[in-house]
Enzyme design. Sequence first.
Site, PDB file in Angstrom:
ATOM      1  N   ASP A  52      38.838 -19.058 -41.123  1.00 17.88           N
ATOM      2  CA  ASP A  52      39.819 -20.012 -41.649  1.00 17.88           C
ATOM      3  C   ASP A  52      39.871 -19.816 -43.157  1.00 17.88           C
ATOM      4  O   ASP A  52      38.891 -20.084 -43.861  1.00 17.88           O
ATOM      5  CB  ASP A  52      39.396 -21.431 -41.300  1.00 17.88           C
ATOM      6  CG  ASP A  52      40.428 -22.480 -41.695  1.00 17.88           C
ATOM      7  OD1 ASP A  52      41.278 -22.185 -42.564  1.00 17.88           O
ATOM      8  OD2 ASP A  52      40.372 -23.602 -41.153  1.00 17.88           O
ATOM      9  N   VAL A  53      41.008 -19.359 -43.683  1.00 18.66           N
ATOM     10  CA  VAL A  53      41.100 -19.023 -45.101  1.00 18.66           C
ATOM     11  C   VAL A  53      41.020 -20.247 -46.005  1.00 18.66           C
ATOM     12  O   VAL A  53      40.891 -20.105 -47.224  1.00 18.66           O
ATOM     13  CB  VAL A  53      42.391 -18.234 -45.406  1.00 18.66           C
ATOM     14  CG1 VAL A  53      42.409 -16.915 -44.650  1.00 18.66           C
ATOM     15  CG2 VAL A  53      43.635 -19.064 -45.103  1.00 18.66           C
TER      16      VAL A  53
ATOM     17  N   TYR B 238      55.710 -28.147 -47.049  1.00 18.64           N
ATOM     18  CA  TYR B 238      55.832 -26.701 -46.866  1.00 18.64           C
ATOM     19  C   TYR B 238      56.486 -26.032 -48.076  1.00 18.64           C
ATOM     20  O   TYR B 238      55.953 -25.069 -48.647  1.00 18.64           O
ATOM     21  CB  TYR B 238      56.646 -26.412 -45.603  1.00 18.64           C
ATOM     22  CG  TYR B 238      56.821 -24.944 -45.310  1.00 18.64           C
ATOM     23  CD1 TYR B 238      55.773 -24.192 -44.787  1.00 18.64           C
ATOM     24  CD2 TYR B 238      58.031 -24.300 -45.549  1.00 18.64           C
ATOM     25  CE1 TYR B 238      55.924 -22.839 -44.511  1.00 18.64           C
ATOM     26  CE2 TYR B 238      58.198 -22.953 -45.291  1.00 18.64           C
ATOM     27  CZ  TYR B 238      57.148 -22.229 -44.765  1.00 18.64           C
ATOM     28  OH  TYR B 238      57.302 -20.886 -44.504  1.00 18.64           O
TER      29      TYR B 238
END
Length: 252
Positions: free
Chosen positions: A56-57, A147
């Site tokens: 998971d970055v 986003y």
Amino acid sequence: MTQKIAIVTGAARGIGLATTRLFLRESWQVAMVDRDEDALLEAASELTGVLPIVADVAKPDAVRNAIQQVSDHFGRLDALVNNAGVADFGPIEETDFARWRRVMDTNIDGVFLMSQAATPALKETQGAIVNIASISGLRASTLRVAYGTSKAAVIHLTKQQAAELGEYGIRANCVCPGPVRTKLAMAVHTPDIIAAYHDAIPLNRYGTEEEIGEVIVFLCSEKASYVTGQIVASDGGFESTGVGLPSLRGQS
């Protein structure tokens, strides 16, 4: 000639997987990073010259471990493609802080963490960073408060990276995809939405994952050796246009 190595995050599907395949076509080897273990291992099983890494970055420890795995396995790094992202669309009033943070964790924090961890290896090869933002980071739209804001941050982070890492020979560029004909997009876009996109895009169609990947691989290559700090909208002209395109077409 020493074989070149790339890391591609979000590599289990979509643009990340298409980019991985294009790197392989150019005789690179690729560390495929994704947090979806099942999808990642399935995608990697069909490819030669890849190292799948489940990570998971958005988690610093996972990022450090991923970079160490690349170093141990390949011994070098020539390019980092920060493609992993979360798409979340909803009204401002309905975007609570937990939802906001979930988008930011992956879309901007992940890009920062991966880039920072990879910088020592990229210094050694005078390598490249390519961050994947979105047309939503260049132009506002409805339902994209988290986003779009996260992708705008990726765009500015790219410029910071280019300014600060250029002295080491590291190039940093950003690709902003427009509407792309993915399985997910085609499943959720209604005929009205598809028609609206076609009306707004000068090339009058969606792009493909491979078309975006071609731009990414180019920016990582020696062919782009004097290109850094650039924001490339791979969007069929979508960002460049305003109102009036459908009417203009109707006159031709």
